[in-house]
Write a protein that holds these residues in place. Structure first.
Motif, PDB file in Angstrom:
ATOM      1  N   LEU A  32       0.872  -1.169   0.000  1.00  0.00           N
ATOM      2  CA  LEU A  32       0.000   0.000   0.000  1.00  0.00           C
ATOM      3  C   LEU A  32       0.910   1.220   0.000  1.00  0.00           C
ATOM      4  O   LEU A  32       1.577   1.499   0.994  1.00  0.00           O
ATOM      5  N   GLU A  33       0.949   1.920  -1.146  1.00  0.00           N
ATOM      6  CA  GLU A  33       1.869   3.041  -1.268  1.00  0.00           C
ATOM      7  C   GLU A  33       1.548   4.119  -0.235  1.00  0.00           C
ATOM      8  O   GLU A  33       0.402   4.266   0.201  1.00  0.00           O
ATOM      9  N   GLU A  34       2.563   4.873   0.140  1.00  0.00           N
ATOM     10  CA  GLU A  34       2.386   5.916   1.153  1.00  0.00           C
ATOM     11  C   GLU A  34       1.295   6.904   0.758  1.00  0.00           C
ATOM     12  O   GLU A  34       0.542   7.380   1.613  1.00  0.00           O
ATOM     13  N   SER A  35       1.167   7.170  -0.538  1.00  0.00           N
ATOM     14  CA  SER A  35       0.161   8.123  -1.014  1.00  0.00           C
ATOM     15  C   SER A  35      -1.261   7.626  -0.810  1.00  0.00           C
ATOM     16  O   SER A  35      -2.223   8.403  -0.884  1.00  0.00           O
ATOM     17  N   GLU A  36      -1.424   6.324  -0.566  1.00  0.00           N
ATOM     18  CA  GLU A  36      -2.754   5.744  -0.388  1.00  0.00           C
ATOM     19  C   GLU A  36      -3.138   5.582   1.081  1.00  0.00           C
ATOM     20  O   GLU A  36      -4.300   5.305   1.381  1.00  0.00           O
ATOM     21  N   GLN A  37      -2.201   5.749   1.991  1.00  0.00           N
ATOM     22  CA  GLN A  37      -2.453   5.340   3.371  1.00  0.00           C
ATOM     23  C   GLN A  37      -3.460   6.230   4.098  1.00  0.00           C
ATOM     24  O   GLN A  37      -4.307   5.728   4.854  1.00  0.00           O
ATOM     25  N   ASP A  38      -3.427   7.529   3.875  1.00  0.00           N
ATOM     26  CA  ASP A  38      -4.414   8.405   4.510  1.00  0.00           C
ATOM     27  C   ASP A  38      -5.815   8.091   4.004  1.00  0.00           C
ATOM     28  O   ASP A  38      -6.783   8.076   4.783  1.00  0.00           O
ATOM     29  N   ARG A  39      -5.932   7.823   2.724  1.00  0.00           N
ATOM     30  CA  ARG A  39      -7.253   7.514   2.167  1.00  0.00           C
ATOM     31  C   ARG A  39      -7.758   6.172   2.676  1.00  0.00           C
ATOM     32  O   ARG A  39      -8.964   5.970   2.825  1.00  0.00           O
ATOM     33  N   PHE A  40      -6.838   5.266   2.946  1.00  0.00           N
ATOM     34  CA  PHE A  40      -7.212   3.981   3.544  1.00  0.00           C
ATOM     35  C   PHE A  40      -7.864   4.213   4.907  1.00  0.00           C
ATOM     36  O   PHE A  40      -8.920   3.647   5.211  1.00  0.00           O
ATOM     37  N   LEU A  41      -7.249   5.048   5.714  1.00  0.00           N
ATOM     38  CA  LEU A  41      -7.818   5.365   7.029  1.00  0.00           C
ATOM     39  C   LEU A  41      -9.148   6.092   6.909  1.00  0.00           C
ATOM     40  O   LEU A  41     -10.095   5.839   7.670  1.00  0.00           O
ATOM     41  N   GLN A  42      -9.247   7.003   5.957  1.00  0.00           N
ATOM     42  CA  GLN A  42     -10.498   7.726   5.748  1.00  0.00           C
ATOM     43  C   GLN A  42     -11.626   6.779   5.371  1.00  0.00           C
ATOM     44  O   GLN A  42     -12.771   6.948   5.801  1.00  0.00           O
ATOM     45  N   LEU A  43     -11.299   5.763   4.570  1.00  0.00           N
ATOM     46  CA  LEU A  43     -12.311   4.776   4.197  1.00  0.00           C
ATOM     47  C   LEU A  43     -12.789   4.009   5.425  1.00  0.00           C
ATOM     48  O   LEU A  43     -13.990   3.778   5.602  1.00  0.00           O
ATOM     49  N   LYS A  44     -11.857   3.622   6.280  1.00  0.00           N
ATOM     50  CA  LYS A  44     -12.255   2.934   7.515  1.00  0.00           C
ATOM     51  C   LYS A  44     -13.199   3.792   8.348  1.00  0.00           C
ATOM     52  O   LYS A  44     -14.185   3.310   8.906  1.00  0.00           O
ATOM     53  N   GLN A  45     -12.918   5.060   8.423  1.00  0.00           N
ATOM     54  CA  GLN A  45     -13.707   5.961   9.255  1.00  0.00           C
ATOM     55  C   GLN A  45     -15.090   6.257   8.677  1.00  0.00           C
ATOM     56  O   GLN A  45     -16.023   6.544   9.416  1.00  0.00           O
ATOM     57  N   SER A  46     -15.211   6.147   7.352  1.00  0.00           N
ATOM     58  CA  SER A  46     -16.464   6.546   6.714  1.00  0.00           C
ATOM     59  C   SER A  46     -17.302   5.385   6.190  1.00  0.00           C
ATOM     60  O   SER A  46     -18.426   5.590   5.724  1.00  0.00           O
TER      61      SER A  46
END
Length: 355
Positions: A87-101
């Motif tokens: 999971l590239e670093e550029s995708e990691q924040d969006r991964f967390l956002q998906l979990k939250q939403s």
């Protein structure tokens, strides 16, 4: 916020595993590692990230191995990755956002899978795969090779991408060997596995055998449309390798009996006419590719370059050979806007500047 179990099956992945887990471990709630018989440091590396490292006796059945790893999961969703994924670093924040939403009634989250890259690291081949799966018995893997969880329930598509970054070849004969063992044991391959068996034969340059298998698949009444279209493309390349160019063209045209033309197919037809000096026909097919909508949610294999860069570059070649160098240069400039680092674009740019 939903919880996620990362479930992996691994064998002799000391080269890849730490890189994979470093990219994803802080973002998931549990890690399950099913080791299928490593003889290197894989299990030791895995134990640095999780206490849930289990031994699994390999049975030439990927679905069974993945289901074993899922059976150990205790979180809301199971997520799978292979050891050479990241999971590239550029995708990691969006991964967390998906979990939250994520809505709790979601059953399956489809994510992009980038499996090939150009010289600048830009994805050149991708498709969607089931990536998060609700942890209930209803959702389990099927298929000894090219295993899948049949999509069902509430499915959402995320543009978060997992990247396949293999650093070693592994065992290139494994999948073909599994299929051939299944056949020797008298097992009947369903239509999906006929398609993938044909592809494995193709990868191994067994072109005559691949055509026989894929032609049977194309004649079957069942089978997924996207697989039928891709089978036409693979058959075409087999015929081309066998020196049967007319059969190759017919196979590409046959794909349009299943659905509207895909840009990937149009580019292959354009290449046929370009090779044979029929530049006006080639222009037609490359223009068609250029104006074809890219449906990333079809589940089929996507070559993004076939929707812009490749037809633009080839239209440059066609118009140059037709004597319209101004139009040829315009298409090369547009190709350069897609990939300014492309060696082909830069070569053409120098060519036009020298005129």
């Amino acid at each position: 916020m939903p919880s996620v179990s990362l479930c992996m099956i691994v064998k002799n992945e000391e080269m890849h595993l730490a890189r994979c887990l470093d990219s994803i471990a802080p973002l998931v709630d549990e890690i399950i590692i099913a080791d299928t018989g490593s003889s290197d440091r894989t299990a030791r590396i895995a134990s640095d990230y999780t206490s849930k490292v289990c031994s699994y006796p390999w049975k030439d059945d990927f679905a069974d191995a993945r289901n074993f790893s899922f059976s150990k999961a205790t979180m809301d969703y199971c997520m799978w990755m292979d050891a050479d994924d990241v999971l590239e670093e550029s995708e990691q924040d969006r991964f967390l956002q998906l979990k939250q939403s994520l809505s709790p009634d979601t059953d399956i989250v489809m994510m992009k899978y980038n499996t090939s890259f150009d010289e600048a690291g830009k994805p050149s081949f991708s498709y969607y795969r089931e990536r998060w799966i609700k942890n209930i018995p209803k959702y389990r893997w099927s298929g000894a090779v090219h295993e899948v969880i049949p999509p069902d329930g509430k499915i959402i598509y995320s543009d978060i991408a997992i990247s396949h970054r293999k650093m070693s070849k592994g065992d290139p004969d494994r999948n073909l060997r599994i299929y051939q063992n299944m056949i020797s044991e008298g097992k009947i391959l369903d239509s999906r596995h006929q398609y993938y068996y044909g592809r494995e034969l193709y990868y191994h340059k067994q072109y005559k055998e691949a055509v026989l298998v894929l032609e049977r698949f194309l004649l079957s009444e069942d089978g997924w449309i996207e697989n039928k279209i891709e089978a036409c493309s693979v058959c075409a390349d087999c015929y081309d390798k066998l020196g049967q160019e007319q059969s190759a063209l017919m196979s590409l045209l046959r794909s349009m009996s299943f659905a509207l033309p895909r840009a990937e197919i149009c580019c292959e037809i354009g290449k046929y006419f370009l090779k044979h000096g029929s530049y006006t026909n080639a222009v037609y097919w490359y223009e068609t590719a250029l104006h074809t909508d890219k449906n990333e949610y079809s589940g089929g294999f996507i070559h993004p370059d076939c929707y812009d860069y490749i037809p633009l570059l080839q239209l440059c070649v066609c118009y140059d050979r037709l004597g319209n160098r101004q139009k040829a240069k315009e298409y090369n400039d547009r190709a350069g806007a897609c990939k300014p680092y492309s060696q082909a674009y830069l070569y053409n740019k120098q060519y036009f500047e020298s005129l």
